[in-house]
Write a protein that holds these residues in place. Sequence first.
Motif, short mmCIF file in Angstrom:
data_model
loop_
_atom_site.label_atom_id
_atom_site.label_comp_id
_atom_site.label_asym_id
_atom_site.label_seq_id
_atom_site.Cartn_x
_atom_site.Cartn_y
_atom_site.Cartn_z
N ALA A 239 42.14 46.02 48.85
CA ALA A 239 41.94 44.93 47.90
C ALA A 239 42.24 45.43 46.50
O ALA A 239 42.02 46.60 46.18
CB ALA A 239 40.52 44.39 47.97
N THR A 240 42.77 44.53 45.65
CA THR A 240 43.10 44.87 44.27
C THR A 240 42.67 43.73 43.36
O THR A 240 42.85 42.55 43.68
CB THR A 240 44.62 45.10 44.10
OG1 THR A 240 45.02 46.21 44.89
CG2 THR A 240 44.97 45.39 42.65
N ASP A 241 42.09 44.08 42.22
CA ASP A 241 41.69 43.09 41.21
C ASP A 241 42.31 43.51 39.88
O ASP A 241 41.99 44.57 39.34
CB ASP A 241 40.17 43.04 41.11
CG ASP A 241 39.68 41.88 40.23
OD1 ASP A 241 40.52 41.26 39.55
OD2 ASP A 241 38.47 41.60 40.24
N ILE A 242 43.23 42.69 39.36
CA ILE A 242 43.92 42.97 38.10
C ILE A 242 43.49 41.95 37.06
O ILE A 242 43.50 40.74 37.32
CB ILE A 242 45.45 42.93 38.29
CG1 ILE A 242 45.88 43.95 39.33
CG2 ILE A 242 46.17 43.19 36.96
CD1 ILE A 242 47.37 43.87 39.67
N PHE A 243 43.12 42.44 35.88
CA PHE A 243 42.69 41.55 34.79
C PHE A 243 43.49 41.90 33.55
O PHE A 243 43.58 43.07 33.16
CB PHE A 243 41.19 41.72 34.52
CG PHE A 243 40.66 40.75 33.50
CD1 PHE A 243 40.36 39.45 33.84
CD2 PHE A 243 40.47 41.15 32.19
CE1 PHE A 243 39.87 38.56 32.91
CE2 PHE A 243 39.98 40.27 31.24
CZ PHE A 243 39.68 38.96 31.59
N MET A 244 44.07 40.89 32.92
CA MET A 244 44.89 41.09 31.73
C MET A 244 44.34 40.25 30.58
O MET A 244 44.11 39.04 30.74
CB MET A 244 46.35 40.70 32.00
CG MET A 244 47.05 41.61 32.98
SD MET A 244 48.72 41.06 33.40
CE MET A 244 48.35 39.76 34.57
N GLU A 245 44.14 40.88 29.44
CA GLU A 245 43.73 40.19 28.23
C GLU A 245 44.91 40.15 27.27
O GLU A 245 45.51 41.18 26.97
CB GLU A 245 42.55 40.92 27.57
CG GLU A 245 41.30 40.99 28.42
CD GLU A 245 40.21 41.79 27.75
OE1 GLU A 245 40.47 42.31 26.64
OE2 GLU A 245 39.11 41.89 28.31
N SER A 246 45.27 38.96 26.82
CA SER A 246 46.40 38.82 25.91
C SER A 246 46.17 37.64 24.97
O SER A 246 45.18 36.92 25.10
CB SER A 246 47.70 38.61 26.69
OG SER A 246 47.66 37.37 27.38
#
Length: 484
Positions: A239-246
């Motif tokens: 499992a992978t959890d990617i979070f991007m703040e922009s």
Amino acid sequence: MFTKNSLLTSVCAVALVAGSPVFSEVQSTQILEEYFDVFKSTAIEIEVGDKEDNIKSSQWNNVTLKSSDGKMQIAVPWIKVSKKLSGGFALTIADQIDGAFQTPDPEVLEPVRFVVESKNMVIDIDGQLGAREYNSKFGEVIFRTLDNTIISVSATMTDGTGAHLMEVDKSSGTYNLKSMKVNYRVEIEGDVVTSASTFVDIAGKFEAPYYKDYDPEIPTSAFDPSRDLFFQYSSGSGATDIFMESVVGPVEIKATFGPTSAAMGVTGSVASISGQSKNIAYDVNVAGMGLSQMQLSLSNSIVKLFVPLDNVDESKPAGAKIALSGLTLSDQVWAMFDPTAALPRDEINLDIDLSASLRWLKKIAEVDVSNTDQEPPLVMDSAEIKSLNLTIAGAELQTTGSVLVDNSQFPPVPEGTVNISLKGVQGLIGKLTEIGLIPAQNAMMIQGMTAMFFRPGEGGEDHLTSAIEMTKDGHIIANGMPIK
């Protein structure tokens, strides 16, 4: 995973040598020297601070491994080979190893420092000169970067085992991990990306030859495709959890997958890359952009690519395959371009299977990789479309065919036939026009072209077929209608 296990077991390669205790110091020193000779065939340089030899053991202190370009350095405080009371030898190594590397990202100017920490590592040695083997296991190994505001990476591996055989001309082995967790964080100009991944039940094997006279300026000069070089791995799930703040808002992507396997390398003078994953699911949340949460899933994904190497005398088979089975999109995804549900929301399937006969014009060791103006070093003598199939939104494409290629002239001229079958395409064009994705005048143009180059098939009212023929004089004909 592989790098750490290989580093700790490879750098510390030792062997069981029968004999009386008085020879233990000689034997343990020989074991260390034998292994470090391996690095003479790589782009890694070795420096040893001092050596401590006694009757029962040999210890090397302040061992430094450096890449020839100076962009990576690893410092091992000490490595020790000891004679066991029960017979044979054992390897122990410092619990913490320090290092640094320079990233290719121009935003990261300072080297990235890191440490590798191990717990409960045991390496038992067996075999003899020219066939050293060792079995290793550990409770936990942690890799983590230090004090870097741009890049932060950590990887934790638990309950690992490895079996490694070092022969005269190659190194091979297997490895297993109960679990691995990988986290990273990257921040560049205010944009932040974080990721957390977990993998379980990891297993694999590898083989690597030792190359003599390695020249980093000409990396292909020592390459010998007749010597096998490969790396394989598999995992039970992950499992992978990617979070991007922009500036446009947060984006979060969650992914899960079932059994996965991959392999890459050279075997029998054939280079190949392959991979397969099952039960893949994505959940995408881009609420900050004003979009609804979206999901997609895939029951099976297959990628295969293989190319022969150094066959300058005759053509040999090459192939490429991409297959996506059971791709489903959530209603939120369909609604982005089909809000009225005019299109059938069936599973999407893609199958591309191509083969060819390739021939090299020169050996790989003779190719100057720095010369970007040279002609391609290989040619294709024939090609076959085993399948080029797609089913989507109620329409189906099926394609087969084969061609021979005349390389005696430039550009090369293909000769052969490609057969195309289209089902449900006219209905799909009508629905795409209805929801505004295709302008009406463009739809009329497409229908006119299909009437010109396709003929009615035997599979029902909305079935079109075409036979595209390529002739040796360079002409292209579709159902008797000249295209070129």
